[in-house]
Design a protein around this motif. Structure first.
Motif, PDB file in Angstrom:
ATOM      1  N   ASP A  37      -5.712   7.251   1.990  1.00  0.00           N
ATOM      2  CA  ASP A  37      -5.569   8.018   2.779  1.00  0.00           C
ATOM      3  C   ASP A  37      -4.639   9.046   2.249  1.00  0.00           C
ATOM      4  OD1 ASP A  37      -7.974   8.418   4.078  1.00  0.00           O
ATOM      5  OD2 ASP A  37      -7.342   6.548   5.897  1.00  0.00           O
ATOM      6  N   LYS A  38      -3.273   7.963   2.190  1.00  0.00           N
ATOM      7  CA  LYS A  38      -1.726   8.398   1.840  1.00  0.00           C
ATOM      8  C   LYS A  38      -1.561   9.139   0.417  1.00  0.00           C
ATOM      9  CE  LYS A  38      -0.008   5.091   4.712  1.00  0.00           C
ATOM     10  NZ  LYS A  38      -1.414   3.818   5.312  1.00  0.00           N
ATOM     11  N   ILE A  39      -3.067   9.420  -0.482  1.00  0.00           N
ATOM     12  CA  ILE A  39      -2.617   9.717  -1.534  1.00  0.00           C
ATOM     13  C   ILE A  39      -3.076  11.108  -1.426  1.00  0.00           C
ATOM     14  CG2 ILE A  39      -3.947   9.978  -3.375  1.00  0.00           C
ATOM     15  CD1 ILE A  39      -3.888   6.862  -4.072  1.00  0.00           C
ATOM     16  N   PHE A  61       1.529   6.646  -6.786  1.00  0.00           N
ATOM     17  CA  PHE A  61       0.423   8.184  -7.025  1.00  0.00           C
ATOM     18  C   PHE A  61       0.940   9.335  -7.092  1.00  0.00           C
ATOM     19  CE2 PHE A  61      -2.640   4.114  -7.186  1.00  0.00           C
ATOM     20  CZ  PHE A  61      -3.092   4.489  -7.365  1.00  0.00           C
ATOM     21  N   ASN A  62       1.758   9.809  -5.857  1.00  0.00           N
ATOM     22  CA  ASN A  62       2.180  10.723  -5.166  1.00  0.00           C
ATOM     23  C   ASN A  62       3.241  11.272  -6.191  1.00  0.00           C
ATOM     24  OD1 ASN A  62       0.104  10.386  -3.346  1.00  0.00           O
ATOM     25  ND2 ASN A  62       1.511  10.453  -1.677  1.00  0.00           N
ATOM     26  N   SER A  63       3.889   9.976  -6.642  1.00  0.00           N
ATOM     27  CA  SER A  63       5.271  10.544  -7.455  1.00  0.00           C
ATOM     28  C   SER A  63       4.884  11.398  -8.561  1.00  0.00           C
ATOM     29  CB  SER A  63       6.363   9.324  -7.752  1.00  0.00           C
ATOM     30  OG  SER A  63       5.783   8.415  -8.741  1.00  0.00           O
ATOM     31  N   LEU A  64       3.592  10.866  -9.386  1.00  0.00           N
ATOM     32  CA  LEU A  64       2.550  11.726 -11.094  1.00  0.00           C
ATOM     33  C   LEU A  64       2.333  12.972 -10.458  1.00  0.00           C
ATOM     34  CD1 LEU A  64       0.131   8.710 -11.062  1.00  0.00           C
ATOM     35  CD2 LEU A  64       2.317   9.020 -12.181  1.00  0.00           C
ATOM     36  N   ARG A  65       2.054  13.838  -9.666  1.00  0.00           N
ATOM     37  CA  ARG A  65       1.915  14.251  -8.776  1.00  0.00           C
ATOM     38  C   ARG A  65       0.799  15.371  -9.180  1.00  0.00           C
ATOM     39  NH1 ARG A  65       8.052  17.997  -8.886  1.00  0.00           N
ATOM     40  NH2 ARG A  65       8.861  16.993  -6.934  1.00  0.00           N
ATOM     41  N   ALA A  66      -0.289  14.409  -9.405  1.00  0.00           N
ATOM     42  CA  ALA A  66      -1.254  14.896 -10.607  1.00  0.00           C
ATOM     43  C   ALA A  66      -2.366  15.678  -9.042  1.00  0.00           C
ATOM     44  CB  ALA A  66      -2.118  13.602 -10.925  1.00  0.00           C
ATOM     45  N   LYS A  67      -2.725  16.232 -10.265  1.00  0.00           N
ATOM     46  CA  LYS A  67      -4.100  16.684  -9.098  1.00  0.00           C
ATOM     47  C   LYS A  67      -5.340  16.405  -8.536  1.00  0.00           C
ATOM     48  CE  LYS A  67      -2.986  21.741 -10.319  1.00  0.00           C
ATOM     49  NZ  LYS A  67      -3.548  23.184 -10.544  1.00  0.00           N
ATOM     50  N   TYR A  70       0.804  -1.369   0.125  1.00  0.00           N
ATOM     51  CA  TYR A  70       0.144  -0.418   0.482  1.00  0.00           C
ATOM     52  C   TYR A  70       0.859   1.251   0.370  1.00  0.00           C
ATOM     53  CZ  TYR A  70      -3.999  -3.410   1.459  1.00  0.00           C
ATOM     54  OH  TYR A  70      -3.996  -4.393   1.722  1.00  0.00           O
ATOM     55  N   LYS A  71       2.177   1.596   0.708  1.00  0.00           N
ATOM     56  CA  LYS A  71       3.042   2.582   0.598  1.00  0.00           C
ATOM     57  C   LYS A  71       3.441   2.751  -0.469  1.00  0.00           C
ATOM     58  CE  LYS A  71       6.942   4.144   3.134  1.00  0.00           C
ATOM     59  NZ  LYS A  71       7.964   3.690   4.724  1.00  0.00           N
ATOM     60  N   VAL A  72       3.822   1.746  -1.208  1.00  0.00           N
ATOM     61  CA  VAL A  72       4.430   1.551  -2.781  1.00  0.00           C
ATOM     62  C   VAL A  72       3.802   2.238  -3.265  1.00  0.00           C
ATOM     63  CG1 VAL A  72       5.125   0.601  -4.926  1.00  0.00           C
ATOM     64  CG2 VAL A  72       6.383  -0.047  -2.734  1.00  0.00           C
ATOM     65  N   GLN A  73       2.273   1.520  -3.771  1.00  0.00           N
ATOM     66  CA  GLN A  73       0.868   2.488  -4.495  1.00  0.00           C
ATOM     67  C   GLN A  73       1.049   3.926  -4.650  1.00  0.00           C
ATOM     68  OE1 GLN A  73      -1.997  -0.624  -2.901  1.00  0.00           O
ATOM     69  NE2 GLN A  73      -1.562  -1.786  -5.223  1.00  0.00           N
ATOM     70  N   ALA A  74       0.655   4.136  -2.889  1.00  0.00           N
ATOM     71  CA  ALA A  74       0.856   5.907  -2.900  1.00  0.00           C
ATOM     72  C   ALA A  74       1.962   6.669  -2.708  1.00  0.00           C
ATOM     73  CB  ALA A  74       0.230   6.106  -1.493  1.00  0.00           C
ATOM     74  N   TYR A 131     -10.355  -1.668  -4.693  1.00  0.00           N
ATOM     75  CA  TYR A 131      -8.277  -2.418  -4.338  1.00  0.00           C
ATOM     76  C   TYR A 131      -7.708  -1.898  -3.590  1.00  0.00           C
ATOM     77  CZ  TYR A 131      -3.935  -3.858  -6.321  1.00  0.00           C
ATOM     78  OH  TYR A 131      -3.116  -4.630  -6.610  1.00  0.00           O
ATOM     79  N   PHE A 132      -7.597  -0.041  -4.315  1.00  0.00           N
ATOM     80  CA  PHE A 132      -7.056   1.192  -3.428  1.00  0.00           C
ATOM     81  C   PHE A 132      -7.705   1.695  -2.202  1.00  0.00           C
ATOM     82  CE2 PHE A 132      -5.562   0.995  -8.332  1.00  0.00           C
ATOM     83  CZ  PHE A 132      -4.326   0.814  -7.981  1.00  0.00           C
ATOM     84  N   LEU A 133      -7.893   1.020  -1.707  1.00  0.00           N
ATOM     85  CA  LEU A 133      -9.030   1.464  -0.219  1.00  0.00           C
ATOM     86  C   LEU A 133      -7.991   1.705   0.382  1.00  0.00           C
ATOM     87  CD1 LEU A 133     -11.789   2.793   1.286  1.00  0.00           C
ATOM     88  CD2 LEU A 133     -12.162   0.134   1.575  1.00  0.00           C
ATOM     89  N   PRO A 134      -6.732   0.671   1.107  1.00  0.00           N
ATOM     90  CA  PRO A 134      -5.845   0.416   1.987  1.00  0.00           C
ATOM     91  C   PRO A 134      -5.102   1.985   1.978  1.00  0.00           C
ATOM     92  CG  PRO A 134      -6.311  -1.453   0.902  1.00  0.00           C
ATOM     93  CD  PRO A 134      -7.173  -0.511  -0.044  1.00  0.00           C
TER      94      PRO A 134
END
Length: 300
Positions: free
Chosen positions: A37-39, A13-19, A6-10, A31-34
């Motif tokens: 909060d970190k995104i 997403f954060n590395s994309l710097r998408a709004k 989950y940490k890797v997934q977040a 699937y990405f629920l866990p």
């Protein structure tokens, strides 16, 4: 291991710097629920089919998961008002949402040219080959029409795991001269096939996610559509106005609707015109981008 995942997934997403991150369905959101909060980006959840909510109606755990999911996203995108109402009834909670229907390129899928009357009534279906798409029901309906002396030719576009079984059904029902499987085709080829079609048949049973794209393309082409009642639920088709609706699994219903189009050219023409009008007014792609931009601008 899961916490690390989950940490890797977040982090990804954060590395994309998408709004804004768009979660395409309830399944993707779950699937990405866990890691939601970190995104850091705003999160929009897509709920594109009424069937998504039907699938979890009697599943208490799934409903609890949905409630958690709606609390963690910033906005929900529903394709139609009935979908939004189903979500609210299931979760009994307030959430931010917008209703934005599916879209079709009405500038590309323009009205088909007038064609001369032929011996065969030409039916077209487009989609993945799977038993849930109602192909066997369609075959039995075609067989009944032939028994009545009505000449029908059904062209089926698509590929999938059901190909061999479907081909066997066609052979066993002696429909080789009336039903052909032509494999996958691109949108240009589908446009050309719609130019020659008398109607589009899309009698989905609703057991898997329903796609309305090909139905809207046919409507945009002024090709009358015969669809299962799930398309009425999602607000795509109004029976006997801009399309014809049959209950799922109803062979006689398919026969009846096909006969209606075959025997009434005026009705066929009027339904086609009304379908095009609805596609342009409510589902045109050129309006879709503006609607998304407006909603997302409000969010950020």
């Amino acid at each position: 291991k899961k916490k690390f995942q989950y940490k890797v997934q977040a982090s990804f997403f954060n590395s994309l710097r998408a709004k804004i991150i768009y979660l395409d369905s309830l399944a993707v959101g779950t699937y990405f629920l866990p890691c939601l909060d970190k995104i850091k980006a705003y999160k929009v959840l897509g709920c594109k089919s009424h069937q998504d909510t039907i699938d979890i109606t009697s599943d208490e755990q799934a409903i609890k998961t949905l409630q958690q999911l709606l609390k963690k996203v910033d906005m929900v995108h529903c394709l139609a008002t009935p979908i939004r109402n189903s979500l609210s009834n299931l979760t009994n909670q307030q959430y931010s949402y917008f209703i934005h229907p599916p879209a079709v390129d009405t500038d590309f899928f323009t009205p088909k040219p007038e064609t001369s009357t032929e011996i065969f009534f030409k039916v077209l279906s487009v989609g993945r080959l799977s038993p849930e798409k109602g192909y066997l029901i369609g075959l039995l309906a075609v067989q009944k029409l032939l028994q009545k002396g009505i000449q029908v030719k059904w062209t089926i576009v698509g590929e999938g795991s059901y190909y061999k079984e479907l081909k066997a059904h066609i052979a066993n029902l002696n429909l080789k001269d009336h039903v052909i499987l032509i494999g996958p085709r691109n949108f240009v080829e589908i446009n050309a096939l719609l130019n020659k079609a008398d109607c589009l048949l899309h009698i989905h049973t609703g057991l898997v996610k329903i796609s309305s794209g090909f139905v809207l393309e046919a409507m945009s082409k002024e090709v009358p559509v015969i669809v299962s009642d799930y398309f009425a639920i999602d607000g795509i088709v109004t029976d006997q106005v801009d399309g014809l609706i049959v209950p799922s699994y109803n062979i006689e219903g398919v026969v009846e609707k096909m006969l209606l189009l075959i025997e009434n050219s005026e009705l066929r023409k009027n339904i086609g015109i009304a379908g095009r009008k609805k596609a342009v007014q409510h589902f045109a792609m050129k309006n879709s981008a503006d609607m998304y931009h407006k909603q997302y601008k409000m969010l950020v």
